[in-house]
Design a protein around this motif. Structure first.
Motif, PDB file in Angstrom:
ATOM      1  N   PRO A   1      -6.758   7.056  -9.228  1.00  0.00           N
ATOM      2  CA  PRO A   1      -7.814   6.164  -9.728  1.00  0.00           C
ATOM      3  C   PRO A   1      -7.327   5.160 -10.772  1.00  0.00           C
ATOM      4  O   PRO A   1      -7.963   4.122 -10.972  1.00  0.00           O
ATOM      5  N   ASN A   2      -6.212   5.462 -11.452  1.00  0.00           N
ATOM      6  CA  ASN A   2      -5.712   4.571 -12.498  1.00  0.00           C
ATOM      7  C   ASN A   2      -4.537   3.700 -12.039  1.00  0.00           C
ATOM      8  O   ASN A   2      -3.971   2.968 -12.842  1.00  0.00           O
ATOM      9  N   ALA A   3      -4.199   3.801 -10.777  1.00  0.00           N
ATOM     10  CA  ALA A   3      -3.089   3.001 -10.265  1.00  0.00           C
ATOM     11  C   ALA A   3      -3.481   1.530 -10.177  1.00  0.00           C
ATOM     12  O   ALA A   3      -4.658   1.194  -9.995  1.00  0.00           O
ATOM     13  N   PRO A   4      -2.520   0.625 -10.308  1.00  0.00           N
ATOM     14  CA  PRO A   4      -2.830  -0.809 -10.173  1.00  0.00           C
ATOM     15  C   PRO A   4      -3.450  -1.156  -8.821  1.00  0.00           C
ATOM     16  O   PRO A   4      -4.202  -2.128  -8.704  1.00  0.00           O
ATOM     17  N   GLU A   5      -3.138  -0.358  -7.794  1.00  0.00           N
ATOM     18  CA  GLU A   5      -3.660  -0.633  -6.452  1.00  0.00           C
ATOM     19  C   GLU A   5      -5.087  -0.129  -6.246  1.00  0.00           C
ATOM     20  O   GLU A   5      -5.731  -0.455  -5.239  1.00  0.00           O
TER      21      GLU A   5
ATOM     22  N   ALA B   1       3.073   3.054  -1.743  1.00  0.00           N
ATOM     23  CA  ALA B   1       3.310   3.342  -0.320  1.00  0.00           C
ATOM     24  C   ALA B   1       1.992   3.528   0.427  1.00  0.00           C
ATOM     25  O   ALA B   1       1.855   3.098   1.580  1.00  0.00           O
ATOM     26  N   GLN B   2       1.023   4.112  -0.237  1.00  0.00           N
ATOM     27  CA  GLN B   2      -0.293   4.311   0.379  1.00  0.00           C
ATOM     28  C   GLN B   2      -0.974   2.969   0.647  1.00  0.00           C
ATOM     29  O   GLN B   2      -1.590   2.780   1.702  1.00  0.00           O
TER      30      GLN B   2
ATOM     31  N   ASP C   1       0.475   0.052   1.152  1.00  0.00           N
ATOM     32  CA  ASP C   1       1.163  -0.568   2.292  1.00  0.00           C
ATOM     33  C   ASP C   1       0.682   0.063   3.604  1.00  0.00           C
ATOM     34  O   ASP C   1       0.480  -0.640   4.607  1.00  0.00           O
ATOM     35  N   PHE C   2       0.475   1.353   3.587  1.00  0.00           N
ATOM     36  CA  PHE C   2       0.017   2.077   4.776  1.00  0.00           C
ATOM     37  C   PHE C   2      -1.393   1.634   5.178  1.00  0.00           C
ATOM     38  O   PHE C   2      -1.687   1.456   6.376  1.00  0.00           O
ATOM     39  N   VAL C   3      -2.262   1.438   4.187  1.00  0.00           N
ATOM     40  CA  VAL C   3      -3.633   0.968   4.455  1.00  0.00           C
ATOM     41  C   VAL C   3      -3.595  -0.374   5.170  1.00  0.00           C
ATOM     42  O   VAL C   3      -4.316  -0.601   6.158  1.00  0.00           O
ATOM     43  N   GLN C   4      -2.765  -1.290   4.678  1.00  0.00           N
ATOM     44  CA  GLN C   4      -2.679  -2.620   5.281  1.00  0.00           C
ATOM     45  C   GLN C   4      -2.110  -2.560   6.700  1.00  0.00           C
ATOM     46  O   GLN C   4      -2.525  -3.332   7.566  1.00  0.00           O
ATOM     47  N   GLN C   5      -1.201  -1.644   6.919  1.00  0.00           N
ATOM     48  CA  GLN C   5      -0.667  -1.472   8.271  1.00  0.00           C
ATOM     49  C   GLN C   5      -1.750  -0.982   9.227  1.00  0.00           C
ATOM     50  O   GLN C   5      -1.851  -1.447  10.370  1.00  0.00           O
ATOM     51  N   LEU C   6      -2.567  -0.051   8.773  1.00  0.00           N
ATOM     52  CA  LEU C   6      -3.658   0.456   9.601  1.00  0.00           C
ATOM     53  C   LEU C   6      -4.646  -0.652   9.944  1.00  0.00           C
ATOM     54  O   LEU C   6      -5.100  -0.762  11.092  1.00  0.00           O
ATOM     55  N   GLU C   7      -4.974  -1.457   8.962  1.00  0.00           N
ATOM     56  CA  GLU C   7      -5.946  -2.538   9.206  1.00  0.00           C
ATOM     57  C   GLU C   7      -5.363  -3.566  10.172  1.00  0.00           C
ATOM     58  O   GLU C   7      -6.061  -4.054  11.069  1.00  0.00           O
TER      59      GLU C   7
END
Length: 330
Positions: free
Chosen positions: A87-91, A58-59, A61-67
């Motif tokens: 830090p270990n998330a795929p994203e 969800a974070q 997706d939120f980053v891409q919305q902000l950009e």
């Protein structure tokens, strides 16, 4: 579980616990207990930065919305928050890459270089390595040529030495990479511009010898000649400096006889040879006329004639040799 034990065992267990002694329970007494399992990967922490969403997906997706909305500063901060808290998330690698690109876009090249370097050091194999090297190389070049101190009609000045650590890091990241030969060459150029000629020569030498077939080998060889010539000009009485410059120029012409720079190198070589002749003859004259040391003077005159038999001063040197030798016999 205590109820399942006899009265004697219960008393013994209580005493053991109170005394802090190790205790052994009967097999199967704790069979109902479940083993502890780490349910979530360790999360990072930042004192002034928090992710706005509760999961890395969800974070992201939120980053891409902000950009997309043009909020590049917020997008950069939230990209960093994602990487720090998950830090270990795929994203996480993609978020770190986005953070670096947004820093570049917002004209923070030094921080952007460090952000790209974080990817190299912490997420190997999880991002496009060539793209990161390309971006780091561009930042290093821009830093090398960027002017500082612009004010009104004052044009400012460059500080190429600031880029040297960046080029050095690129070489470390990819010792045989596509930018390594150029990075060594530019390390030399940056040092040459700030008059660190010895350091520049070392960098040019590395570029030439490690990558002899690269487009930067000839440029490095030419720049190396320029540095040696400059050192010899700064120390006009230094025989070793002139001899080294002579050797560098001669080697360049041998390696690159068809170079566009060959005529200029030949001209510099001629001027250098003229200086060598003048210095060698002046050295012999110094021993002869100033120190009045005929033995040393005779040795210098003979060395001069052997090295430069066709020099303009050669007849005078031979005449002095004959005169000094006749004086020795007397």
């Amino acid at each position: 579980m205590l109820k399942s034990l006899s009265k004697t065992r219960r008393c013994g267990l209580i005493v053991t616990i109170l005394l802090g002694l190790p205790c052994v329970f009967p097999q199967g007494a704790w069979a109902a207990a479940k083993p502890y399992v780490e349910s979530e990967a360790p999360r990072g922490f930042h004192l002034f930065l928090r992710p706005k969403k509760k999961t890395p997906t969800a974070q992201w997706d939120f980053v891409q919305q902000l950009e997309t909305a043009g909020k590049t500063r917020d997008a950069a901060n939230q990209s960093l928050a994602l990487r720090i808290y998950w830090p270990n998330a795929p994203e996480a690698p993609a978020a770190q890459m986005r953070y670096a690109r947004l820093l570049e876009q917002r004209r923070h090249p030094e921080k952007a270089f460090e952000a790209y370097q974080y990817l190299v050091e912490h997420y190997p194999g999880r991002f496009e390595f060539t793209e990161v090297l390309n971006r780091q190389m561009q930042i290093a070049k821009d830093t090398m040529n960027r002017k500082k101190g612009k004010f009104l009609f004052f044009p400012g000045f460059t500080a190429p030495e600031r880029a040297i650590p960046y080029f050095g890091q690129i070489v470390t990241n990819a010792p045989e990479g596509p930018h390594t030969a150029e990075a060594y060459y530019l390390i030399g150029v940056a040092n040459q511009r700030v008059y660190e000629y010895e350091k520049a020569i070392d960098a040019f030498f590395t570029s030439i010898n490690r990558f002899p077939n690269s487009p930067f080998a000839e440029r490095s060889a030419l720049a190396q000649v320029e540095c040696h010539l400059k050192i010899s000009q700064d120390s006009p009485q230094d025989k070793r400096a002139m001899d080294t410059a002579h050797a560098a120029a001669t080697l360049f012409l041998k390696r690159y006889p068809n170079s566009d720079s060959a005529p200029e190198v030949e001209n510099q070589l001629h001027l250098l040879r003229t200086r060598q002749i003048e210095n060698a003859y002046a050295r012999a004259r110094y021993y002869d006329k100033i120190l009045r040391n005929p033995t040393a003077a005779l040795m210098e005159y003979k060395a001069f004639v052997a090295l430069y038999p066709n020099a303009e001063q050669a007849p005078k040197a031979r005449a002095r040799i004959a005169k000094l030798e006749s004086s020795e016999k007397e």
